[in-house]
Design an enzyme around this catalytic site. Sequence first.
Site, PDB file in Angstrom:
ATOM      1  N   HIS A 325       0.815  -1.228   0.000  1.00  0.00           N
ATOM      2  CA  HIS A 325       0.000   0.000   0.000  1.00  0.00           C
ATOM      3  C   HIS A 325       0.845   1.273   0.000  1.00  0.00           C
ATOM      4  O   HIS A 325       0.414   2.309  -0.506  1.00  0.00           O
ATOM      5  CB  HIS A 325      -0.956   0.006   1.201  1.00  0.00           C
ATOM      6  CG  HIS A 325      -0.316   0.343   2.514  1.00  0.00           C
ATOM      7  ND1 HIS A 325       0.464  -0.563   3.222  1.00  0.00           N
ATOM      8  CD2 HIS A 325      -0.312   1.486   3.252  1.00  0.00           C
ATOM      9  CE1 HIS A 325       0.901   0.010   4.331  1.00  0.00           C
ATOM     10  NE2 HIS A 325       0.447   1.255   4.378  1.00  0.00           N
ATOM     11  N   ASP A 326       2.042   1.225   0.538  1.00  0.00           N
ATOM     12  CA  ASP A 326       2.891   2.418   0.624  1.00  0.00           C
ATOM     13  C   ASP A 326       4.034   2.411  -0.385  1.00  0.00           C
ATOM     14  O   ASP A 326       5.001   3.171  -0.230  1.00  0.00           O
ATOM     15  CB  ASP A 326       3.477   2.551   2.035  1.00  0.00           C
ATOM     16  CG  ASP A 326       2.625   3.426   2.939  1.00  0.00           C
ATOM     17  OD1 ASP A 326       1.735   4.136   2.428  1.00  0.00           O
ATOM     18  OD2 ASP A 326       2.851   3.404   4.161  1.00  0.00           O
ATOM     19  N   LYS A 329       5.506   5.634  -1.492  1.00  0.00           N
ATOM     20  CA  LYS A 329       6.356   6.463  -0.631  1.00  0.00           C
ATOM     21  C   LYS A 329       7.816   6.432  -1.066  1.00  0.00           C
ATOM     22  O   LYS A 329       8.607   7.270  -0.644  1.00  0.00           O
ATOM     23  CB  LYS A 329       6.242   6.020   0.830  1.00  0.00           C
ATOM     24  CG  LYS A 329       5.032   6.609   1.538  1.00  0.00           C
ATOM     25  CD  LYS A 329       5.077   6.398   3.021  1.00  0.00           C
ATOM     26  CE  LYS A 329       3.886   7.082   3.696  1.00  0.00           C
ATOM     27  NZ  LYS A 329       3.822   6.776   5.140  1.00  0.00           N
ATOM     28  N   HIS A 378      -5.969   4.119   0.210  1.00  0.00           N
ATOM     29  CA  HIS A 378      -5.961   3.906   1.662  1.00  0.00           C
ATOM     30  C   HIS A 378      -5.963   5.194   2.478  1.00  0.00           C
ATOM     31  O   HIS A 378      -6.101   5.147   3.700  1.00  0.00           O
ATOM     32  CB  HIS A 378      -4.771   3.011   2.066  1.00  0.00           C
ATOM     33  CG  HIS A 378      -3.428   3.636   1.876  1.00  0.00           C
ATOM     34  ND1 HIS A 378      -2.771   3.668   0.667  1.00  0.00           N
ATOM     35  CD2 HIS A 378      -2.577   4.254   2.746  1.00  0.00           C
ATOM     36  CE1 HIS A 378      -1.607   4.256   0.790  1.00  0.00           C
ATOM     37  NE2 HIS A 378      -1.458   4.636   2.054  1.00  0.00           N
ATOM     38  N   HIS A 379      -5.813   6.356   1.820  1.00  0.00           N
ATOM     39  CA  HIS A 379      -5.933   7.634   2.531  1.00  0.00           C
ATOM     40  C   HIS A 379      -7.226   8.372   2.189  1.00  0.00           C
ATOM     41  O   HIS A 379      -7.370   9.547   2.539  1.00  0.00           O
ATOM     42  CB  HIS A 379      -4.725   8.527   2.242  1.00  0.00           C
ATOM     43  CG  HIS A 379      -3.508   8.160   3.030  1.00  0.00           C
ATOM     44  ND1 HIS A 379      -3.421   8.324   4.395  1.00  0.00           N
ATOM     45  CD2 HIS A 379      -2.332   7.590   2.637  1.00  0.00           C
ATOM     46  CE1 HIS A 379      -2.231   7.898   4.810  1.00  0.00           C
ATOM     47  NE2 HIS A 379      -1.561   7.442   3.771  1.00  0.00           N
ATOM     48  N   ASP A 407      -3.817   0.690   8.750  1.00  0.00           N
ATOM     49  CA  ASP A 407      -2.735   1.652   8.531  1.00  0.00           C
ATOM     50  C   ASP A 407      -2.743   2.739   9.599  1.00  0.00           C
ATOM     51  O   ASP A 407      -1.692   3.101  10.149  1.00  0.00           O
ATOM     52  CB  ASP A 407      -2.891   2.265   7.137  1.00  0.00           C
ATOM     53  CG  ASP A 407      -1.766   3.224   6.776  1.00  0.00           C
ATOM     54  OD1 ASP A 407      -0.600   2.856   6.975  1.00  0.00           O
ATOM     55  OD2 ASP A 407      -2.066   4.321   6.300  1.00  0.00           O
TER      56      ASP A 407
END
Length: 460
Positions: A325-326, A329, A378-379, A407
């Site tokens: 999911h990240d 980043k 997810h945000h 998360d």
Amino acid sequence: MNDILPPAVMQRAETRLQLSELISALSHALDITEGQPEGHCVRCCWIGMQIGRRLGLPDDTLWGLYYTLLLKDLGCSSNAARICELYLTDDLSFKRDFKVVGDSLPRVLDFVLSHTGLKAPLAERFRSVLNILRNGGELARELIQTRCQRGAEIARLLRFPESVSAGIYSLDEHYNGKGRPQGLAGQAIPLYSRVALLAQVIDVFHTAGGPQAALDEARLRAGRWFDPELVEAFEAVADEAFWATLGSLDIVRDVLALEPATHVVTLDDDYLDDIATAFGQVVDSKSPYTSGHSARVALYTDLMAETMGMDGERRRWLRRGALLHDIGKLGVSNSILDKPGKLDEDEWAAVKAHAAYTEAILGRITAFAELARVSGAHHERLDGKGYPRGLMASEISQETRIITCADIFDAITAERPYRGAVPIPRTLEIMSENVGSAIDPVCFEVLKASVARLPLGGGA
């Protein structure tokens, strides 16, 4: 809720995936970590494989070279935080610009002075520059050692043979013995490393200045950085068709066709799990504050999905989404991710971009189309105030809501640059204040029940 494919259909699509398709897509995450233009590793693969074919390498050797080239930057996230600490700078621009420096002393000095502490107070910048000038060799060895060691370790997790791990580990060795981390020279440097370093420099200089710039740099460094035989092979294949393909929008298709047909690997579920876990570790290596984050989010996600009665195949699929999911980043500088103070408007925009990066990277894989949407969202928030799209509750899938809840829980309970870890009871109190706006009420109740099942789940 979003419509979803039946799990059986989705499962068949994923297990028909070939290793080359998945790794070439995920290599774009490594590009953004290095501050390189999109497709850098794919282009390096094209360049290096043309050289390998010119040398007449057998298929089994070409197969290992193929994945060394795609994954040469596998350890690149592991030294990002240290670069920011030492140079007081943005690690992405630092890495991007360092690739064109070479070993000329004036160019190295210019690079240090133009990339160290430009936004720091004068005294702090002076101390950093002085430290680098005094200890530059040892600091460079440390940064490269960290990067190479981690890259080799993750290559093993991806089930690649030791020859590929060794190729990644020795990427920064130079033919004249003045490279790092071991100072290997000549034929003692693995062939995969020698080809990969040459391919890397060719792509960087071609992107910046065109074919002649790449040819000039390869010739300049022959016998110093590069094996002269490999430079000769490069010159022999560098015709108009070579450069046309290197600049083509269809280069991914051409690179996928380069994998030796006798060595094509079709992925099963176990291998997909290993790849998701390994790339989750690439993400978590980027900052000391995110160590283990992806694995923990995947654990909480799986516990919640099990409690909610999700079937085993769907849980396994969602766990991969949580692990990745990240991944976006990797495109955010550690000078922002690890900043102890409040982010300014531009920094916050850079952080928010990571969710869109996640969707874009995973969306390159046709079979991951739904997983890309689920992980990249997810945000998002139920009240429409999330990012990157500002979705409303009706547009956010249950799977995304689960990852979001997991998360947020891990983000609060983990240590951050600006605060210590928050105890679980207080974390749940904080989360309860956002139920219905950012956090799904059902998922929150399931999270509490799931955490209670863990050792010390209800403690501090």
